[in-house]
Design an enzyme around this catalytic site. Sequence first.
Site, PDB file in Angstrom:
ATOM      1  N   CYS A 194       0.831  -1.202   0.000  1.00 29.71           N
ATOM      2  CA  CYS A 194       0.000   0.000   0.000  1.00 29.71           C
ATOM      3  C   CYS A 194       0.873   1.262   0.000  1.00 29.71           C
ATOM      4  O   CYS A 194       1.459   1.584  -1.016  1.00 29.71           O
ATOM      5  CB  CYS A 194      -0.993  -0.033   1.155  1.00 29.71           C
ATOM      6  SG  CYS A 194      -2.362   1.134   0.924  1.00 29.71           S
ATOM      7  N   HIS A 223      -3.933  -4.717   0.464  1.00 32.74           N
ATOM      8  CA  HIS A 223      -3.499  -5.162   1.793  1.00 32.74           C
ATOM      9  C   HIS A 223      -3.626  -6.674   1.941  1.00 32.74           C
ATOM     10  O   HIS A 223      -4.562  -7.173   2.572  1.00 32.74           O
ATOM     11  CB  HIS A 223      -4.325  -4.457   2.874  1.00 32.74           C
ATOM     12  CG  HIS A 223      -3.875  -3.071   3.181  1.00 32.74           C
ATOM     13  ND1 HIS A 223      -2.812  -2.800   4.017  1.00 32.74           N
ATOM     14  CD2 HIS A 223      -4.316  -1.869   2.742  1.00 32.74           C
ATOM     15  CE1 HIS A 223      -2.630  -1.490   4.105  1.00 32.74           C
ATOM     16  NE2 HIS A 223      -3.536  -0.906   3.332  1.00 32.74           N
ATOM     17  N   GLU A 229      -2.054  -8.663   3.847  1.00 32.15           N
ATOM     18  CA  GLU A 229      -1.940  -9.118   5.237  1.00 32.15           C
ATOM     19  C   GLU A 229      -3.293  -9.260   5.911  1.00 32.15           C
ATOM     20  O   GLU A 229      -3.434  -9.974   6.914  1.00 32.15           O
ATOM     21  CB  GLU A 229      -1.040  -8.167   6.039  1.00 32.15           C
ATOM     22  CG  GLU A 229      -1.681  -6.874   6.516  1.00 32.15           C
ATOM     23  CD  GLU A 229      -1.856  -5.819   5.434  1.00 32.15           C
ATOM     24  OE1 GLU A 229      -2.453  -4.761   5.741  1.00 32.15           O
ATOM     25  OE2 GLU A 229      -1.411  -6.037   4.292  1.00 32.15           O
TER      26      GLU A 229
END
Length: 255
Positions: A118, A222, A224
């Site tokens: 990001c 994102h 994660e």
Amino acid sequence: MTAGPAQGTYRPRIGLTTYWQSAAWGVWDGTAAIVPGAYVRAVVDAGGSPLLLPPVGTDPSVIGLLDGLIVIGGVDVEPARYGAAPHPATVSQPGRDDHDLALTRAALETGTPLFAICRGAQVLNVALGGTLHQHLPEVREDAAQYQPAPGVFGSVDFTTEPGSIARQLLGKQASSPCYHHQGLDRIADGLCVTALASDGTVEVVEAAVGGPAGWTLGVQFHPEENGQDRRLFGGFVDAARTYATSRTAPERTAP
């Protein structure tokens, strides 16, 4: 979900950049180095050992201690870094920019595997001379979907390019949680776009032919936040493990 390493497998040392801001813990309230737990968990799930690198006392030579670097998300890159005046919606932290840019450039110069997420992808592009769109809703008609509400992740679908790291790890099409109001504009020399959303928003950049020598991946989304899909983190940690074994022990531990 990517399985963890087999017993006895070397766990690469993965540096993660951090926030530096007000926080609360226990009975205390003050300034702290913060990394959202999802990043740390993703590194561990993929078989790495996370090491936090706060934007205080920055020393780019710390890259010599690492097998890989993750530049995490966060606030906007200061527009002056890429020759632009600030947009009213832009919020930046110059000290964090100094830190993230220095570590990113050190990773690129040494060939250390780099995973930029990001804000990290934006830092990567700026570090190599690229520019950013400061407010995507002024550029893309439906860009509000990328940041639907404060603290609420959106979702993005994207298509990857043949022969890319993104295609190898994710296949032709994939989706991910996302949260951003800025995006990549002019892509820096040394990088190439390897995934786009349907509206043309750049979702993934990688090292171009003749660009950075190491494993380099920048993603606007994102990954994660998707605990059921660790393919990108798994690929990154595998690259870090390969990088570690390609060096001698003194090189891995030298300051």
